[in-house]
Design an enzyme around this catalytic site. Sequence first.
Site, PDB file in Angstrom:
ATOM      1  N   PRO A   1     -15.917  73.370  58.434  1.00  0.00           N
ATOM      2  CA  PRO A   1     -15.338  74.607  57.886  1.00  0.00           C
ATOM      3  C   PRO A   1     -13.920  74.394  57.381  1.00  0.00           C
ATOM      4  O   PRO A   1     -13.139  73.643  57.969  1.00  0.00           O
ATOM      5  CB  PRO A   1     -15.367  75.556  59.089  1.00  0.00           C
ATOM      6  CG  PRO A   1     -16.508  75.063  59.921  1.00  0.00           C
ATOM      7  CD  PRO A   1     -16.501  73.575  59.759  1.00  0.00           C
ATOM      8  N   CYS A   2     -13.588  75.072  56.277  1.00  0.00           N
ATOM      9  CA  CYS A   2     -12.340  74.783  55.575  1.00  0.00           C
ATOM     10  C   CYS A   2     -11.099  75.123  56.389  1.00  0.00           C
ATOM     11  O   CYS A   2     -10.026  74.585  56.145  1.00  0.00           O
ATOM     12  CB  CYS A   2     -12.293  75.520  54.243  1.00  0.00           C
ATOM     13  SG  CYS A   2     -12.442  77.315  54.385  1.00  0.00           S
TER      14      CYS A   2
END
Length: 350
Positions: free
Chosen positions: A105-106
Amino acid sequence: MNFPAIKLPLVNTYLETLNGQSLPKKYSGLNFVSVFCGGGGLDLGFSLAGIKPVFSSDVIPSFCATVAKNLPKHVVEPHDINLLSGNYVLDKVRAPVDIVIGGPPCQAFSILGDRKSRDDPRGQLAFEYVRFIKEIGPKAFLFENVPGLLTVNKGKDWEQLLEFFAAETGYKIRWTKLNSVRYGVPQIRQRVIVVGFRDEVNFRWPAPRYAESQDQSELGMIPPLPAWMALEDVENLPNHVLREHGERVIERYSTILPGGRDRKDHTDRVHPDRPSGTVLVGSGAGGGRPFIHPFEHRHITVREAARLQSFPDWWEFSGGPTSAYRQVGNAVPPLMAKAIASEIRLALGK
């Protein structure tokens, strides 16, 4: 002599291509392990390219259920990457692993520049992914994420991330930004892709076949596919469940022109004659909403969103509507993933 004009039925070449995708009866001899598998966009793309899945994992069980249902005969288990060791996976698959793929996830990278981020569970994911790659020791790995990652902290975090990948793994690192519309997906969706190879190889990024914009032609390129091609003939398909809207919402949506935006909930209406914008379907904490259908005054369904993402109709999503929307919206479009995987396969001599 004048003959009457004959109207031929318009063939939807996109749906023909999409639903012509099938898993190979025999794989190339390469295999892959997937972490952060989500709804399986990367997993499906690599499988379609002839690379065999041997282990897939995500922390969310319903995401794993989707991959297990559609890619049977390999190990699919829910795991927290912080607790998943390479040795565990190698013991499970009982064979050397050729490729590791995943997209943490960013949020994990917005704080990479600060080594104190090791104490933050989000920042930890970047280090844990690299640690996992080192423990597996594959011939190649792939990392994907959102393009906003390139500009965090004025680009310094991105530079440090690339340096971290290279220093920790010792692999030869290449990266680029790709747009799915250039690979036959009727959606503008950009992703940052990093590949690393253990040895020196002749790797090339997949050549685009479609133009990026309808407004500007490109020599030798096919015009980008319009969104309407993804939204035909969806009745009775899996995950095609219409959401019921109140009268006020329906009335409001009826005033939104194609390509326009609802001022109240900031939902965009798909323009049928252009590629859609990036499919954003939110998260457990909120976020983007499904698009408004181009002709009907409602949100697009999970199946329609999956069509825009290039998932074939036989790929079914597990879990409730919220989970399914998240799986679709967070995925790498399978057709783009297949193009990347095909080049990795060629680089590895298969």
